[in-house]
Write a protein that holds these residues in place. Structure first.
Motif, PDB file in Angstrom:
ATOM      1  N   THR A   9      -6.587   4.471  -7.153  1.00 25.89           N
ATOM      2  CA  THR A   9      -5.729   3.245  -6.248  1.00 25.89           C
ATOM      3  C   THR A   9      -6.421   3.673  -4.865  1.00 25.89           C
ATOM      4  OG1 THR A   9      -3.913   2.724  -6.149  1.00 25.89           O
ATOM      5  CG2 THR A   9      -4.187   4.588  -6.133  1.00 25.89           C
ATOM      6  N   GLY A  10      -6.090   2.852  -4.097  1.00 30.75           N
ATOM      7  CA  GLY A  10      -6.619   2.529  -3.286  1.00 30.75           C
ATOM      8  C   GLY A  10      -6.588   1.026  -2.053  1.00 30.75           C
ATOM      9  N   PRO A  11      -6.751   1.182  -1.309  1.00 28.73           N
ATOM     10  CA  PRO A  11      -6.802  -0.436  -0.622  1.00 28.73           C
ATOM     11  C   PRO A  11      -7.586  -0.849  -1.545  1.00 28.73           C
ATOM     12  CG  PRO A  11      -7.763   1.208   0.945  1.00 28.73           C
ATOM     13  CD  PRO A  11      -7.023   2.023  -0.311  1.00 28.73           C
ATOM     14  N   SER A  12      -7.676  -2.715  -1.165  1.00 27.14           N
ATOM     15  CA  SER A  12      -8.493  -3.816  -2.322  1.00 27.14           C
ATOM     16  C   SER A  12     -10.022  -2.984  -0.961  1.00 27.14           C
ATOM     17  CB  SER A  12      -8.549  -5.069  -1.476  1.00 27.14           C
ATOM     18  OG  SER A  12      -7.048  -5.312  -2.148  1.00 27.14           O
ATOM     19  N   THR A  13     -10.888  -3.276  -1.407  1.00 27.61           N
ATOM     20  CA  THR A  13     -12.239  -2.920  -1.150  1.00 27.61           C
ATOM     21  C   THR A  13     -12.536  -1.721  -1.114  1.00 27.61           C
ATOM     22  OG1 THR A  13     -12.001  -3.234   1.147  1.00 27.61           O
ATOM     23  CG2 THR A  13     -11.902  -5.531  -0.089  1.00 27.61           C
ATOM     24  N   ALA A  14     -12.192  -0.606  -1.368  1.00 24.99           N
ATOM     25  CA  ALA A  14     -12.321   0.835  -0.671  1.00 24.99           C
ATOM     26  C   ALA A  14     -13.414   1.403  -2.463  1.00 24.99           C
ATOM     27  CB  ALA A  14     -11.060   2.024  -0.985  1.00 24.99           C
ATOM     28  N   GLY A  15     -13.178   0.666  -3.315  1.00 21.60           N
ATOM     29  CA  GLY A  15     -14.096   1.187  -4.721  1.00 21.60           C
ATOM     30  C   GLY A  15     -13.139   1.447  -5.681  1.00 21.60           C
ATOM     31  N   LYS A  16     -12.746   1.378  -5.837  1.00 18.53           N
ATOM     32  CA  LYS A  16     -11.723   0.932  -6.634  1.00 18.53           C
ATOM     33  C   LYS A  16     -12.592   0.653  -8.550  1.00 18.53           C
ATOM     34  CE  LYS A  16      -8.067  -0.949  -5.890  1.00 18.53           C
ATOM     35  NZ  LYS A  16      -8.377  -1.370  -4.798  1.00 18.53           N
ATOM     36  N   ASP A  35      -4.452  -5.672 -11.278  1.00 23.01           N
ATOM     37  CA  ASP A  35      -4.910  -6.858 -10.446  1.00 23.01           C
ATOM     38  C   ASP A  35      -4.828  -8.340 -11.593  1.00 23.01           C
ATOM     39  OD1 ASP A  35      -5.315  -6.116  -8.236  1.00 23.01           O
ATOM     40  OD2 ASP A  35      -7.140  -6.505  -8.007  1.00 23.01           O
ATOM     41  N   PRO A  36      -4.881  -8.887 -12.100  1.00 26.56           N
ATOM     42  CA  PRO A  36      -4.561  -9.899 -13.244  1.00 26.56           C
ATOM     43  C   PRO A  36      -3.746  -9.327 -14.370  1.00 26.56           C
ATOM     44  CG  PRO A  36      -6.666  -8.195 -14.267  1.00 26.56           C
ATOM     45  CD  PRO A  36      -6.252  -7.809 -13.371  1.00 26.56           C
ATOM     46  N   ILE A  37      -2.444  -8.144 -14.078  1.00 24.93           N
ATOM     47  CA  ILE A  37      -1.593  -8.239 -14.644  1.00 24.93           C
ATOM     48  C   ILE A  37      -0.614  -8.582 -13.565  1.00 24.93           C
ATOM     49  CG2 ILE A  37       0.190  -6.724 -15.330  1.00 24.93           C
ATOM     50  CD1 ILE A  37      -1.878  -5.316 -16.307  1.00 24.93           C
ATOM     51  N   HIS A  60       4.062  -4.288   0.727  1.00 20.69           N
ATOM     52  CA  HIS A  60       3.298  -3.436   0.052  1.00 20.69           C
ATOM     53  C   HIS A  60       3.858  -2.816  -0.606  1.00 20.69           C
ATOM     54  CE1 HIS A  60       0.307  -1.694  -1.500  1.00 20.69           C
ATOM     55  NE2 HIS A  60       0.127  -0.057  -1.514  1.00 20.69           N
ATOM     56  N   LEU A  61       4.806  -2.105  -0.039  1.00 20.09           N
ATOM     57  CA  LEU A  61       5.371  -0.898  -0.514  1.00 20.09           C
ATOM     58  C   LEU A  61       6.506  -1.609  -1.275  1.00 20.09           C
ATOM     59  CD1 LEU A  61       5.770   1.725   2.460  1.00 20.09           C
ATOM     60  CD2 LEU A  61       4.025   1.983   0.271  1.00 20.09           C
ATOM     61  N   GLU A  62       7.064  -2.810  -0.973  1.00 23.96           N
ATOM     62  CA  GLU A  62       8.158  -3.873  -1.862  1.00 23.96           C
ATOM     63  C   GLU A  62       7.576  -3.393  -3.009  1.00 23.96           C
ATOM     64  OE1 GLU A  62      10.494  -6.853  -1.630  1.00 23.96           O
ATOM     65  OE2 GLU A  62      10.498  -6.313   0.457  1.00 23.96           O
ATOM     66  N   VAL A  63       6.247  -4.135  -2.897  1.00 21.19           N
ATOM     67  CA  VAL A  63       5.837  -4.663  -3.851  1.00 21.19           C
ATOM     68  C   VAL A  63       6.027  -3.825  -5.261  1.00 21.19           C
ATOM     69  CG1 VAL A  63       3.995  -5.631  -5.124  1.00 21.19           C
ATOM     70  CG2 VAL A  63       4.797  -6.601  -3.554  1.00 21.19           C
ATOM     71  N   GLY A  87      -5.961   0.528  -9.465  1.00 24.72           N
ATOM     72  CA  GLY A  87      -4.967  -1.011  -8.860  1.00 24.72           C
ATOM     73  C   GLY A  87      -4.694  -0.804  -7.425  1.00 24.72           C
ATOM     74  N   PHE A  88      -4.562  -1.815  -6.801  1.00 25.65           N
ATOM     75  CA  PHE A  88      -3.616  -1.199  -5.452  1.00 25.65           C
ATOM     76  C   PHE A  88      -2.419  -1.364  -5.277  1.00 25.65           C
ATOM     77  CE2 PHE A  88      -2.915  -3.418  -1.455  1.00 25.65           C
ATOM     78  CZ  PHE A  88      -3.219  -2.144  -0.719  1.00 25.65           C
ATOM     79  N   ARG A  89      -1.622  -2.011  -6.326  1.00 23.29           N
ATOM     80  CA  ARG A  89       0.105  -2.205  -5.874  1.00 23.29           C
ATOM     81  C   ARG A  89       0.533  -1.015  -7.136  1.00 23.29           C
ATOM     82  NH1 ARG A  89       0.322  -5.262  -1.277  1.00 23.29           N
ATOM     83  NH2 ARG A  89      -0.903  -6.906  -1.446  1.00 23.29           N
ATOM     84  N   LEU A  90       0.356  -0.244  -6.787  1.00 17.74           N
ATOM     85  CA  LEU A  90       0.462   0.877  -8.123  1.00 17.74           C
ATOM     86  C   LEU A  90       1.663   2.179  -6.962  1.00 17.74           C
ATOM     87  CD1 LEU A  90      -2.086   2.592 -10.375  1.00 17.74           C
ATOM     88  CD2 LEU A  90      -0.723   1.301 -10.798  1.00 17.74           C
ATOM     89  N   PRO A  91       2.292   2.819  -7.294  1.00 15.59           N
ATOM     90  CA  PRO A  91       2.938   3.489  -6.356  1.00 15.59           C
ATOM     91  C   PRO A  91       2.906   4.728  -6.833  1.00 15.59           C
ATOM     92  CG  PRO A  91       4.662   3.028  -8.211  1.00 15.59           C
ATOM     93  CD  PRO A  91       3.308   1.398  -8.153  1.00 15.59           C
ATOM     94  N   LEU A  92       1.326   5.423  -6.467  1.00 20.31           N
ATOM     95  CA  LEU A  92       1.467   6.363  -6.356  1.00 20.31           C
ATOM     96  C   LEU A  92       2.045   7.270  -6.541  1.00 20.31           C
ATOM     97  CD1 LEU A  92      -1.098   7.895  -6.345  1.00 20.31           C
ATOM     98  CD2 LEU A  92      -1.589   8.671  -3.924  1.00 20.31           C
ATOM     99  N   GLU A  93       2.685   8.075  -5.479  1.00 18.88           N
ATOM    100  CA  GLU A  93       3.453   9.270  -5.533  1.00 18.88           C
ATOM    101  C   GLU A  93       4.971   9.093  -7.021  1.00 18.88           C
ATOM    102  OE1 GLU A  93       4.761  10.198  -1.209  1.00 18.88           O
ATOM    103  OE2 GLU A  93       5.345   8.098  -1.421  1.00 18.88           O
TER     104      GLU A  93
END
Length: 182
Positions: A9-16, A35-37, A60-63, A87-93
């Motif tokens: 995970t990480g923000p868009s364009t970071a290399g994920k 992303d496709p999901i 973002h945190l809400e999503v 993906g980016f929108r994963l709740p990491l914690e």
């Protein structure tokens, strides 16, 4: 035989995505892209508010929280031993709390400016969503993504999760992360 189970995970364009493709080649794991999901939720169930259009930290945190039950159910129901969920929108914690045994790789760019990120996108990201934005629009998005990079870096430091800043040397950073993957 050891399982190869990765959260990237990480923000868009970071290399994920680039890193995840390399994990697939190295370990022959199934690649599950968020992303496709998210695109499917956005198109079929827009009332859920699971969208890529969350372009500030609060939205973002809400999503991420809205996506959490789906992410948990998906991880609980996977019928493969070896996978990378990227993906980016994963709740990491939350994911780390419930699945501490997985291997985590978090990418970001906390030590840069929006101007530098826009220039990098214009130079290297020639076939992705950034091409459809003006420099001014992209500047605002990059400001948010840098903020998210810093937030993720703090979370990783507190939890002992590997965090990779891809700004100084993108290729070397991805190679370093790949060498850590088991």
């Amino acid at each position: 035989m050891a399982k190869h189970q990765f959260i990237v995970t990480g923000p868009s364009t970071a290399g994920k995505s680039t890193f995840s493709h390399e994990l697939v080649k190295k370990f022959y794991v199934q690649h599950i892209q968020v992303d496709p999901i998210i695109d499917a939720f956005q198109a079929v169930f827009p009332q859920l508010g699971i969208t890529h259009q969350a372009l500030d930290l609060s939205a973002h945190l809400e999503v991420c929280q809205k996506f959490k039950p789906f992410a948990f159910k998906m991880l609980d129901e996977l019928d493969v031993d070896d996978f990378v969920l990227e993906g980016f929108r994963l709740p990491l914690e939350d994911i780390h709390d419930k699945y501490p045994h997985l291997q985590y790789f978090v990418f970001g760019f906390p030590d840069t400016t929006p101007e530098e990120r826009v220039a990098t996108c214009r130079k290297y990201d020639v076939q992705n969503w950034t091409n459809y934005m003006s420099d001014e629009e992209l500047f605002g998005v990059m400001k948010f993504l840098i903020e998210e990079s810093k937030r993720l870096q703090e979370i990783c430091a507190k939890r002992g999760i590997p965090y990779f800043n891809t700004v100084p040397d993108y290729r070397a950073t991805l190679d370093e992360a790949l060498a850590m993957a088991k």
